[in-house]
Write a protein that holds these residues in place. Structure first.
Motif, PDB file in Angstrom:
ATOM      1  N   HIS A 151       0.871  -1.176   0.000  1.00  0.00           N
ATOM      2  CA  HIS A 151       0.000   0.000   0.000  1.00  0.00           C
ATOM      3  C   HIS A 151       0.908   1.225   0.000  1.00  0.00           C
ATOM      4  CE1 HIS A 151      -3.866  -2.105   0.781  1.00  0.00           C
ATOM      5  NE2 HIS A 151      -3.048  -3.000   1.304  1.00  0.00           N
ATOM      6  N   PRO A 152       1.254   1.745  -1.175  1.00  0.00           N
ATOM      7  CA  PRO A 152       2.220   2.848  -1.260  1.00  0.00           C
ATOM      8  C   PRO A 152       1.693   4.123  -0.617  1.00  0.00           C
ATOM      9  CG  PRO A 152       1.919   1.761  -3.398  1.00  0.00           C
ATOM     10  CD  PRO A 152       0.825   1.272  -2.511  1.00  0.00           C
ATOM     11  N   PRO A 153       2.569   4.864   0.057  1.00  0.00           N
ATOM     12  CA  PRO A 153       2.159   6.147   0.639  1.00  0.00           C
ATOM     13  C   PRO A 153       2.186   7.245  -0.405  1.00  0.00           C
ATOM     14  CG  PRO A 153       4.456   5.760   1.135  1.00  0.00           C
ATOM     15  CD  PRO A 153       3.967   4.529   0.395  1.00  0.00           C
ATOM     16  N   LEU A 154       1.404   8.264  -0.167  1.00  0.00           N
ATOM     17  CA  LEU A 154       1.435   9.484  -0.969  1.00  0.00           C
ATOM     18  C   LEU A 154       2.125  10.581  -0.171  1.00  0.00           C
ATOM     19  CD1 LEU A 154      -2.254   9.471  -2.289  1.00  0.00           C
ATOM     20  CD2 LEU A 154      -0.198   8.876  -3.590  1.00  0.00           C
ATOM     21  N   ALA A 155       2.714  11.521  -0.879  1.00  0.00           N
ATOM     22  CA  ALA A 155       3.366  12.629  -0.186  1.00  0.00           C
ATOM     23  C   ALA A 155       2.366  13.434   0.625  1.00  0.00           C
ATOM     24  CB  ALA A 155       4.072  13.518  -1.200  1.00  0.00           C
ATOM     25  N   SER A 156       1.101  13.412   0.204  1.00  0.00           N
ATOM     26  CA  SER A 156       0.065  14.181   0.896  1.00  0.00           C
ATOM     27  C   SER A 156      -0.518  13.440   2.097  1.00  0.00           C
ATOM     28  CB  SER A 156      -1.062  14.524  -0.077  1.00  0.00           C
ATOM     29  OG  SER A 156      -1.613  13.335  -0.647  1.00  0.00           O
ATOM     30  N   ASP A 157      -0.164  12.180   2.298  1.00  0.00           N
ATOM     31  CA  ASP A 157      -0.702  11.407   3.410  1.00  0.00           C
ATOM     32  C   ASP A 157      -0.173  11.930   4.745  1.00  0.00           C
ATOM     33  OD1 ASP A 157      -2.150   9.719   1.784  1.00  0.00           O
ATOM     34  OD2 ASP A 157      -0.640   8.126   1.773  1.00  0.00           O
ATOM     35  N   ALA A 158      -1.057  12.024   5.707  1.00  0.00           N
ATOM     36  CA  ALA A 158      -0.637  12.361   7.064  1.00  0.00           C
ATOM     37  C   ALA A 158       0.149  11.189   7.647  1.00  0.00           C
ATOM     38  CB  ALA A 158      -1.853  12.667   7.928  1.00  0.00           C
ATOM     39  N   ALA A 159       0.919  11.459   8.694  1.00  0.00           N
ATOM     40  CA  ALA A 159       1.762  10.430   9.286  1.00  0.00           C
ATOM     41  C   ALA A 159       0.962   9.208   9.722  1.00  0.00           C
ATOM     42  CB  ALA A 159       2.541  11.006  10.462  1.00  0.00           C
ATOM     43  N   GLU A 160      -0.208   9.438  10.300  1.00  0.00           N
ATOM     44  CA  GLU A 160      -1.002   8.301  10.769  1.00  0.00           C
ATOM     45  C   GLU A 160      -1.552   7.474   9.606  1.00  0.00           C
ATOM     46  OE1 GLU A 160      -3.644  12.051  11.142  1.00  0.00           O
ATOM     47  OE2 GLU A 160      -1.556  11.449  11.477  1.00  0.00           O
ATOM     48  N   VAL A 161      -1.841   8.140   8.475  1.00  0.00           N
ATOM     49  CA  VAL A 161      -2.301   7.414   7.287  1.00  0.00           C
ATOM     50  C   VAL A 161      -1.167   6.548   6.734  1.00  0.00           C
ATOM     51  CG1 VAL A 161      -3.136   7.642   4.919  1.00  0.00           C
ATOM     52  CG2 VAL A 161      -4.023   9.152   6.720  1.00  0.00           C
ATOM     53  N   ARG A 162       0.037   7.112   6.660  1.00  0.00           N
ATOM     54  CA  ARG A 162       1.182   6.332   6.190  1.00  0.00           C
ATOM     55  C   ARG A 162       1.420   5.136   7.100  1.00  0.00           C
ATOM     56  NH1 ARG A 162       3.560  11.449   5.989  1.00  0.00           N
ATOM     57  NH2 ARG A 162       5.230  10.879   7.467  1.00  0.00           N
ATOM     58  N   LEU A 163       1.311   5.344   8.392  1.00  0.00           N
ATOM     59  CA  LEU A 163       1.536   4.258   9.338  1.00  0.00           C
ATOM     60  C   LEU A 163       0.544   3.125   9.123  1.00  0.00           C
ATOM     61  CD1 LEU A 163       3.186   3.269  11.750  1.00  0.00           C
ATOM     62  CD2 LEU A 163       1.527   4.392  13.256  1.00  0.00           C
TER      63      LEU A 163
END
Length: 287
Positions: free
Chosen positions: A70-82
């Protein structure tokens, strides 16, 4: 390399292509890596479940299968990336239990070295010495660096540091970088310690009307209207000289230098073939 992302575009491929006879359908006689298509799913807002992916991995004869990420986006908040990193890890455990870890390649993500390191540690807790390790989600971030106010050179430096960090974390694993774009990025990947890369950039560039040149540049063959006037330059004197020395099937079959340029300007297929040749030659040179 093949990708289940193609089944997002054409769902019937799950029954017609991604089956026990996958290698035969693709006319592949050597090793085959099968990507789970996580990036395509993210971009298309569509998905195959991890259960679907496991079913395909079990059915096919692919030598290396890339775990569903599930790749992160640069716009994702830290909790979303986690949350994405945790889901990627859970998918690794599920797929490993289903197909074994011998041919399963984990995927490392992260927007900074701290995240990269945390995800390396998490993967090692599941499989200490994977045969293959992949880095995913970085090239789209690199490609958009200019639009986010990040200098391209700084973004490329971050890519280099990331690859070197993962290389150090998994010294005995084959390291593959997913979704590499231009020859310049391929050069960075190999110089930083990658063993292999994949790319559709050669095909996308051909559609834009651009050609790849040795050393990492990408130029329009002829001037044309574009959204951003500074996006890419047109072939210059030095670039023309590089084309003069090119031995790809398109260039070497042209009767003159003018014929080479004309054919590349007029034909998407010619540009795609030329670009693919440059990418492969760059990989061969840097490997």
């Amino acid at each position: 390399m093949a990708s289940l992302g193609d089944a997002i575009h054409r769902p019937r491929m799950l029954q017609t292509v991604f089956t026990a006879g996958l290698k035969e359908k693709l006319f592949v006689t050597g090793p085959l890596m099968l990507d789970s298509g996580g990036f395509t799913m993210m971009m298309r807002h569509a998905c195959l479940t991890v259960v679907d992916v496991l079913s395909v991995f079990r059915a096919t004869s692919a030598d290396v299968v890339v775990s569903l990420d599930h790749p992160p986006l640069a716009s994702d908040a830290a909790e979303v990336r986690l949350r994405k990193y945790q889901q990627t890890l859970e998918n690794l455990k599920y797929l490993g239990a289903g197909v074994g870890y011998e041919r399963l390649a984990p995927v490392i993500h992260g927007l900074c070295l701290e995240e990269i390191e945390a995800n390396c540690v998490a993967v090692r807790s599941v499989i200490a010495h994977p045969r293959w390790i992949c880095i995913g989600g970085l090239v789209p971030l690199l490609r958009g660096s200019g639009r986010r106010g990040v200098k391209a050179a700084a973004a490329r430096g971050a890519l280099e540091a990331t690859i070197q960090h993962v290389r150090g974390a998994f010294p005995s694993s084959m390291l593959h970088v997913l979704g590499v774009g231009s020859p310049r990025t391929i050069t960075i990947a190999f110089q930083s310690g990658a063993d292999s890369v994949d790319s559709v950039g050669w095909r996308r560039a051909a559609g834009f009307g651009t050609v790849f040149l040795p050393g990492g540049t990408e130029k329009f063959v002829v001037d044309r209207p574009r959204k951003r006037a500074t996006s890419r330059n047109v072939l210059g004197t030095h670039d023309i000289e590089l084309l003069r020395r090119c031995v790809c099937p398109v260039c070497r079959n042209a009767e003159s230098l003018e014929g080479r340029v004309s054919r590349l300007a007029e034909s998407y297929i010619a540009r795609a073939a030329h670009n693919a040749w440059v990418v492969i030659d760059e990989a061969r040179t840097r490997a």
